[in-house]
Design a protein around this motif. Structure first.
Motif, PDB file in Angstrom:
ATOM      1  N   GLU A   4      37.248 -36.217 -15.969  1.00 30.11           N
ATOM      2  CA  GLU A   4      37.841 -34.903 -16.240  1.00 30.11           C
ATOM      3  C   GLU A   4      38.693 -34.426 -15.073  1.00 30.11           C
ATOM      4  OE1 GLU A   4      35.053 -32.034 -17.663  1.00 30.11           O
ATOM      5  OE2 GLU A   4      34.233 -33.420 -19.141  1.00 30.11           O
ATOM      6  N   ARG A  11      47.471 -33.782 -15.793  1.00 21.78           N
ATOM      7  CA  ARG A  11      48.177 -32.706 -16.508  1.00 21.78           C
ATOM      8  C   ARG A  11      48.957 -31.815 -15.553  1.00 21.78           C
ATOM      9  NH1 ARG A  11      43.481 -31.140 -20.879  1.00 21.78           N
ATOM     10  NH2 ARG A  11      43.909 -32.876 -22.285  1.00 21.78           N
ATOM     11  N   ARG A  55      48.071 -37.700 -27.483  1.00 19.28           N
ATOM     12  CA  ARG A  55      48.084 -36.768 -28.609  1.00 19.28           C
ATOM     13  C   ARG A  55      46.815 -35.940 -28.567  1.00 19.28           C
ATOM     14  NH1 ARG A  55      50.434 -40.054 -33.764  1.00 19.28           N
ATOM     15  NH2 ARG A  55      52.435 -40.534 -32.840  1.00 19.28           N
ATOM     16  N   THR A  56      46.936 -34.681 -28.919  1.00 17.31           N
ATOM     17  CA  THR A  56      45.764 -33.817 -28.926  1.00 17.31           C
ATOM     18  C   THR A  56      45.066 -33.949 -30.272  1.00 17.31           C
ATOM     19  OG1 THR A  56      47.094 -31.967 -29.694  1.00 17.31           O
ATOM     20  CG2 THR A  56      46.791 -32.185 -27.314  1.00 17.31           C
ATOM     21  N   ALA A  57      43.777 -33.834 -30.240  1.00 15.36           N
ATOM     22  CA  ALA A  57      42.982 -33.923 -31.469  1.00 15.36           C
ATOM     23  C   ALA A  57      43.171 -32.642 -32.282  1.00 15.36           C
ATOM     24  CB  ALA A  57      41.519 -34.114 -31.137  1.00 15.36           C
ATOM     25  N   ALA A  59      42.384 -29.340 -34.323  1.00  9.91           N
ATOM     26  CA  ALA A  59      41.265 -28.397 -34.240  1.00  9.91           C
ATOM     27  C   ALA A  59      40.444 -28.463 -35.519  1.00  9.91           C
ATOM     28  CB  ALA A  59      41.801 -26.980 -34.021  1.00  9.91           C
TER      29      ALA A  59
END
Length: 60
Positions: A4, A11, A55-57, A59
């Protein structure tokens, strides 16, 4: 390094690169020789950053 922590650093650095590219793009906006090549180059860099970003998961 914890996963993390690595992600946060990644980022942050990616955001810095994007801000730097935006600043350069605004400063270098001219119609002189090589302007088209510069714009094309930065467009390819931006495209590469978008392709490299995970890619973001969706919601739930």
């Amino acid at each position: 390094m914890h996963a993390e922590t690595h992600l946060v650093l990644h980022r942050t650095r990616a955001a810095e690169f994007r801000a730097e590219a935006d600043a350069y793009r605004l400063a270098a906006r001219t119609d002189g020789p090589g302007a088209l090549r510069t714009r094309l180059g930065w467009t390819l860099v931006e495209l590469g950053l978008r392709l490299a970003a995970p890619r973001t998961a969706p919601a739930l």
